[in-house]
Design an enzyme around this catalytic site. Structure first.
Site, PDB file in Angstrom:
ATOM      1  CB  SER A   1       0.579  -2.459 -10.291  1.00  0.00           C
ATOM      2  OG  SER A   1       1.970  -3.009  -9.877  1.00  0.00           O
TER       3      SER A   1
ATOM      4  CG  ASP B   1       0.760   8.296   1.638  1.00  0.00           C
ATOM      5  OD1 ASP B   1      -0.302   8.514   1.971  1.00  0.00           O
ATOM      6  OD2 ASP B   1       1.347   7.366   1.471  1.00  0.00           O
TER       7      ASP B   1
ATOM      8  CE  LYS C   1      -0.075  -7.750  -9.785  1.00  0.00           C
ATOM      9  NZ  LYS C   1       1.092  -7.495  -9.152  1.00  0.00           N
TER      10      LYS C   1
END
Length: 716
Positions: A488, A499, A514
């Site tokens: 999460s 990224d 998740k």
């Protein structure tokens, strides 16, 4: 502009309003027929799911088959009750469940209940008869342990044979443990397979021959199943309805659940974290009680031996005789494990490496300070590096001035920078997530202002959540440690670091996966007053939103792939979104606009250097070999019912486990220590000083942490 938390709250309120209106419309009746609870519950649940769920399902034959398959698995996971003819009879209704909902009937639920009730009575007589006769543990025969490979028995004779082997296995485990216990009482340690026949030892307690142990083993197994079947026979219509409703919810995705009124109360209490007990989140899967998570600051967390992924097989209150929890309902097992502060519980667990271990835990309340971010410094090669452990993304959701994980990590960074650190390791291993807002703010400590994550609801474009602070708290080399239990919010932060090319994500092949948001709706609030006489209905937790990385890919299902993968004892476990039933799949949306870090690490070069080191490290080599053996054991799901063979397999697993532990202990110690400023701040408070010492102790032999520091050294 509204905050992310406010936006999501407004969305939930809107969904609830639509939910209520739809429920009223659904139950505008043109007749005077009194509504039945099972009909109302299933229909209002499906109404809410089709309105509010992120990915609603069409109520058709495919939906019926999913419900049929999952409910059949839940009521008879080990295929020990229903006969093949029973399944054939039920299969006639496998495409009718959607039509039953529309008709307001429940033939499948009724038929399955009647069949199970009858089979429970039949099996009770069967196991009692089988356990009257001694088992021959010298015969070489095997039993299948994987429910997916089992088949429903063709007739009652085949069912009897299945139960004979199953009960023999349960007695075999009991007898093996009795042999070990008797050996330990003499101070001679565990008996090996070669000494099983001479199990009568000198002790202050009465010695037992193997024949007496076998009789005692059957007696214990009989008591366990008598207790279990007593519970099964007390299962009422409300229990069956709750199980069925939860199956219907679970076919949408694994995080969509129905809570009966009692279960919702238990869920609310668990979320407060104020229970006295061991502090482990447990789940029932395939008839086993598994440790899903260890709560930071809890008794289990401080004791250190119980790990996520462990399977609890037996529970003992202190020195009392252990009680088997295999096949036990989760709520009943939790009652045995929970208890008052200061009392001892001894858990017999099956570890990830296949070995069995007895773990004593003194029950306690959660120590709040252990749930917060903590930092330390590592001295290596004449340089100093920083380490921050973040157990969860905690926050004060009620805005009462409490602590937040982003704020605490910022403070720890300030202290570490005063120590002139040359690199930082941020440890998110076993961090199951928490506050989305804090994940966004925390990412902002390491990057310039920009997008961190995208949140998409069922309708409309994704909302981009941004770090709006152009300041960068820390600009040096960064490694983020993750494993399969990082989920999460942990995945959101790790993905943002990856990224932006801000640092290295390192650890398991991938994180949990998740990437969804859930909301809880009270079904009673969604129903008009005409249903007051059959309330309460409980609550529905359903998935309403999905997370996407700024590169457009979802964190759902796939998780975050590590830049540098290390051998991991949990890598073989069926743990993660991919292994769940009916998970939402990975997809992607348009990427957000962002600019990568100017001083990006040379990932390929760093990964190659790490792989070369790991390949020559004897501890990592042992870890890799152990993981390979785990995979082999996982695939070889049959177990021997011959005592000497079974004992030999257990002895081998223990030897391998001990060998790895010894290698870890013999490894060079990491020079890691709590911050001097933190120790000084504790003054004469010995409890807090001990906490700081306890925090760094297990890290000194942490091979993954050592490799993370090596990667930072390569980067520098």
């Amino acid at each position: 502009m509204s905050s992310p938390r406010l936006k999501i709250g407004l969305y939930a309120s809107l969904v609830m309003a639509i939910f209520v209106l739809a429920s009223y419309k659904l139950y505008q009746r043109n007749d005077a027929t009194a509504p039945q609870k099972d009909d109302v519950l299933i229909r209002v649940m499906l109404s809410g799911l089709n309105i509010a769920h992120y990915q609603p399902e069409k109520i058709d034959d495919a939906f019926s088959k999913r419900v049929f398959d999952l409910y059949l698995k839940r009521i008879d996971v080990n295929k020990k009750f229903l006969l093949k003819s029973d399944v054939a009879q039920l299969s006639k209704l496998q495409t009718d469940i959607d039509d039953e909902v529309k008709r307001g009937s429940h033939e499948f639920l009724d038929m399955s209940t009647q069949l199970m009730d009858q089979r429970v009575k039949d099996i009770q007589a069967l196991y009692r008869d089988i356990l009257t006769k001694p088992f021959d543990f010298t015969v070489e025969e095997k039993m299948e342990t994987d429910p997916e490979k089992m088949v429903f028995p063709a007739d009652k004779a085949a069912q009897r044979e299945d139960w004979r082997k199953f009960l023999k296995y349960r007695a075999l485990v009991q007898m093996s443990e009795m042999i070990d216990e008797q050996a330990k009482r003499t101070g001679k340690g565990n008996l090996t397979a070669s000494t099983v026949k001479s199990a009568t030892l000198v002790t202050d307690e009465p010695n037992r021959t193997p024949e007496q142990m076998e009789a005692e083993a059957r007696k214990r197994v009989l008591k366990y199943y008598d207790d279990q079947f007593r519970d099964l026979m007390q299962t009422d219509a409300n229990d069956r309805l709750a199980m069925y409703a939860n199956v219907v919810a679970n076919t949408y995705d694994p995080h969509t659940e129905y809570f009966a009124p009692r279960d919702k109360d238990n869920f609310d209490q668990a979320m407060t974290g104020r229970f006295e007990g061991i502090g482990a989140s447990l789940q029932e899967k395939d008839g086993q009680i598994k440790v899903a998570d260890i709560i930071p600051g809890s008794a289990s967390y401080r004791q250190g031996e119980l790990k996520a992924g462990d399977i609890i097989t037996r529970v003992a209150q202190g020195a009392e005789v252990p009680v088997s929890v295999e096949g036990m309902r989760l709520d009943k097992a939790i009652v045995l494990i929970k208890g008052k502060k200061g009392t001892e519980v001894r858990l017999t667990v099956k570890k990830a490496d296949g070995s069995t271990k007895i773990i004593p835990i003194i029950r306690d309340v959660v120590v709040l300070e252990d749930t917060f971010a903590q930092s330390a410094t590592i001295n290596e090669g004449g340089k100093k590096y920083g380490y921050i452990k973040l157990p969860s993304f905690y926050a004060d959701f009620n805005d009462n001035g409490g602590r937040s994980s982003a704020g605490d990590v910022k403070k720890e960074l300030e202290k570490l920078q005063k120590e002139n650190i040359q690199g930082l390791v941020l440890d998110l291993r076993f961090n199951g997530g928490g506050s989305l807002t804090d994940a966004v703010e925390m990412a902002g400590l390491f990057i310039d202002s920009g997008p961190v994550v995208q949140v998409r609801s069922r309708q409309g474009a994704a909302t981009v959540l941004n770090d709006r602070d152009p300041r960068v708290q820390y600009t040096g080399p960064l490694v983020v440690l993750v494993n399969k239990f990082s989920a999460s919010a942990s995945e959101i932060l790790a993905a943002a670091v990856q990224d932006y090319k801000r640092g290295i994500v390192m650890g398991s092949t991938s994180t949990y996966g998740k990437g969804t948001v859930q909301r809880i709706f009270d079904l009673d609030d969604a129903l008009p007053a005409e249903f007051n006489n059959i309330k309460p209905f409980g609550s529905l937790k359903l998935t309403t939103q999905k997370f996407y990385r700024i590169n457009g890919g979802s964190t759902q299902f796939k998780g975050v792939m590590s830049d540098i993968v290390l051998p991991d004892p949990y890598s073989y476990l069926d743990q993660g979104e991919k292994e769940a039933e009916y998970p939402l799949k990975w997809d992607e949306i348009a990427p957000a606009r962002y600019k990568t870090w100017a001083d990006a690490p040379a990932v390929a070069k760093l990964a190659a250097a790490s792989q070369k080191r790991v390949a020559t490290d004897p501890r990592f080599k042992l870890m890799s070999e152990m993981v390979q053996r785990m995979v082999q054991r996982k695939n070889d799901t049959s177990v021997s019912l011959k005592l000497t063979t079974y004992k030999a397999e257990q002895d081998k697993a223990k030897i391998e486990s001990d060998k790895f532990e010894a290698a870890q202990k013999a490894a060079a110690t990491i020079n890691i220590s709590a911050l001097a400023t933190d120790i000084q701040a504790q003054g004469s408070d010995t409890v807090k000083v001990n906490r700081a010492v306890r925090f760094v102790k297990p890290l000194r032999k942490d091979m993954t942490l050592r490799e993370a520091v090596s990667v930072i050294q390569d980067e520098a």
